[in-house]
Scaffold this motif. Sequence first.
Motif, PDB file in Angstrom:
ATOM      1  N   PHE A 134      39.730  44.453  28.614  1.00  0.00           N
ATOM      2  CA  PHE A 134      38.932  45.436  27.878  1.00  0.00           C
ATOM      3  C   PHE A 134      37.455  45.076  27.858  1.00  0.00           C
ATOM      4  O   PHE A 134      36.610  45.944  27.695  1.00  0.00           O
ATOM      5  N   VAL A 135      37.131  43.803  28.038  1.00  0.00           N
ATOM      6  CA  VAL A 135      35.721  43.380  28.054  1.00  0.00           C
ATOM      7  C   VAL A 135      35.035  43.882  29.321  1.00  0.00           C
ATOM      8  O   VAL A 135      33.926  44.420  29.277  1.00  0.00           O
ATOM      9  N   ARG A 136      35.711  43.715  30.455  1.00  0.00           N
ATOM     10  CA  ARG A 136      35.138  44.141  31.745  1.00  0.00           C
ATOM     11  C   ARG A 136      35.560  45.561  32.121  1.00  0.00           C
ATOM     12  O   ARG A 136      35.187  46.056  33.176  1.00  0.00           O
ATOM     13  N   HIS A 137      36.385  46.181  31.292  1.00  0.00           N
ATOM     14  CA  HIS A 137      36.892  47.537  31.543  1.00  0.00           C
ATOM     15  C   HIS A 137      37.551  47.624  32.918  1.00  0.00           C
ATOM     16  O   HIS A 137      37.154  48.406  33.778  1.00  0.00           O
ATOM     17  N   ALA A 138      38.574  46.771  33.093  1.00  0.00           N
ATOM     18  CA  ALA A 138      39.254  46.713  34.388  1.00  0.00           C
ATOM     19  C   ALA A 138      40.714  46.312  34.204  1.00  0.00           C
ATOM     20  O   ALA A 138      41.100  45.729  33.198  1.00  0.00           O
ATOM     21  N   ILE A 139      41.506  46.651  35.211  1.00  0.00           N
ATOM     22  CA  ILE A 139      42.894  46.218  35.288  1.00  0.00           C
ATOM     23  C   ILE A 139      43.012  45.331  36.523  1.00  0.00           C
ATOM     24  O   ILE A 139      42.570  45.699  37.612  1.00  0.00           O
ATOM     25  N   ASN A 140      43.613  44.158  36.348  1.00  0.00           N
ATOM     26  CA  ASN A 140      43.823  43.231  37.452  1.00  0.00           C
ATOM     27  C   ASN A 140      45.259  43.396  37.942  1.00  0.00           C
ATOM     28  O   ASN A 140      46.199  42.979  37.263  1.00  0.00           O
ATOM     29  N   VAL A 141      45.421  44.028  39.095  1.00  0.00           N
ATOM     30  CA  VAL A 141      46.751  44.295  39.639  1.00  0.00           C
ATOM     31  C   VAL A 141      47.096  43.202  40.637  1.00  0.00           C
ATOM     32  O   VAL A 141      46.332  42.923  41.560  1.00  0.00           O
ATOM     33  N   GLN A 142      48.278  42.598  40.419  1.00  0.00           N
ATOM     34  CA  GLN A 142      48.737  41.541  41.306  1.00  0.00           C
ATOM     35  C   GLN A 142      50.008  41.981  41.999  1.00  0.00           C
ATOM     36  O   GLN A 142      50.703  42.876  41.535  1.00  0.00           O
ATOM     37  N   ASN A 143      50.302  41.332  43.106  1.00  0.00           N
ATOM     38  CA  ASN A 143      51.523  41.624  43.881  1.00  0.00           C
ATOM     39  C   ASN A 143      51.607  43.099  44.268  1.00  0.00           C
ATOM     40  O   ASN A 143      52.601  43.767  44.022  1.00  0.00           O
ATOM     41  N   THR A 144      50.551  43.604  44.859  1.00  0.00           N
ATOM     42  CA  THR A 144      50.523  44.999  45.274  1.00  0.00           C
ATOM     43  C   THR A 144      51.354  45.196  46.537  1.00  0.00           C
ATOM     44  O   THR A 144      51.785  44.238  47.176  1.00  0.00           O
ATOM     45  N   LYS A 145      51.549  46.441  46.902  1.00  0.00           N
ATOM     46  CA  LYS A 145      52.314  46.781  48.097  1.00  0.00           C
ATOM     47  C   LYS A 145      51.677  46.158  49.345  1.00  0.00           C
ATOM     48  O   LYS A 145      52.375  45.720  50.252  1.00  0.00           O
ATOM     49  N   SER A 146      50.353  46.099  49.362  1.00  0.00           N
ATOM     50  CA  SER A 146      49.639  45.536  50.508  1.00  0.00           C
ATOM     51  C   SER A 146      49.638  44.016  50.504  1.00  0.00           C
ATOM     52  O   SER A 146      49.226  43.392  51.476  1.00  0.00           O
ATOM     53  N   GLY A 147      50.075  43.421  49.390  1.00  0.00           N
ATOM     54  CA  GLY A 147      50.108  41.965  49.300  1.00  0.00           C
ATOM     55  C   GLY A 147      48.811  41.356  48.803  1.00  0.00           C
ATOM     56  O   GLY A 147      48.697  40.140  48.690  1.00  0.00           O
ATOM     57  N   ARG A 148      47.843  42.194  48.504  1.00  0.00           N
ATOM     58  CA  ARG A 148      46.558  41.693  48.014  1.00  0.00           C
ATOM     59  C   ARG A 148      46.359  42.105  46.560  1.00  0.00           C
ATOM     60  O   ARG A 148      46.724  43.208  46.162  1.00  0.00           O
ATOM     61  N   ASP A 149      45.777  41.218  45.786  1.00  0.00           N
ATOM     62  CA  ASP A 149      45.425  41.557  44.415  1.00  0.00           C
ATOM     63  C   ASP A 149      44.210  42.472  44.445  1.00  0.00           C
ATOM     64  O   ASP A 149      43.408  42.425  45.378  1.00  0.00           O
ATOM     65  N   ARG A 150      44.088  43.319  43.422  1.00  0.00           N
ATOM     66  CA  ARG A 150      42.928  44.201  43.352  1.00  0.00           C
ATOM     67  C   ARG A 150      42.536  44.437  41.900  1.00  0.00           C
ATOM     68  O   ARG A 150      43.345  44.279  40.993  1.00  0.00           O
ATOM     69  N   VAL A 151      41.285  44.795  41.720  1.00  0.00           N
ATOM     70  CA  VAL A 151      40.746  45.090  40.402  1.00  0.00           C
ATOM     71  C   VAL A 151      40.444  46.580  40.349  1.00  0.00           C
ATOM     72  O   VAL A 151      39.752  47.113  41.209  1.00  0.00           O
ATOM     73  N   ILE A 152      40.989  47.242  39.329  1.00  0.00           N
ATOM     74  CA  ILE A 152      40.811  48.687  39.176  1.00  0.00           C
ATOM     75  C   ILE A 152      39.939  48.932  37.950  1.00  0.00           C
ATOM     76  O   ILE A 152      40.293  48.517  36.849  1.00  0.00           O
TER      77      ILE A 152
END
Length: 97
Positions: free
Chosen positions: A59-77
């Motif tokens: 909530f501080v950075r207003h982001a979601i940290n998604v791990q173990n995605t379909k592509s195999g890479r983590d991403r920040v939304i």
Amino acid sequence: MRRLRQAGGRIRCLSDAEAGRLYEAIGDDELLAAVVTLALNTGMRRGEILNLEWKQVDFVRHAINVQNTKSGRDRVIPLNAITDKLLQTLPRTGDYV
């Protein structure tokens, strides 16, 4: 020489009319409406939303940290105002959103 890999798929966004019809079809199901709102505003996949844990929401950075995605890479939304407000109002009864 190997060819560079191109991004597959297409980018498709619902029109306002389509989104309105989707919410009409959902009716009074608040949980389903929350899932759809997250999907429409973040582009997250169903599995990413259903497996989302509170520790992944920043909530501080207003982001979601998604791990173990379909592509195999983590991403920040990034969270927009709609998703930030939605997540702030959801009850925190366990580890999962």
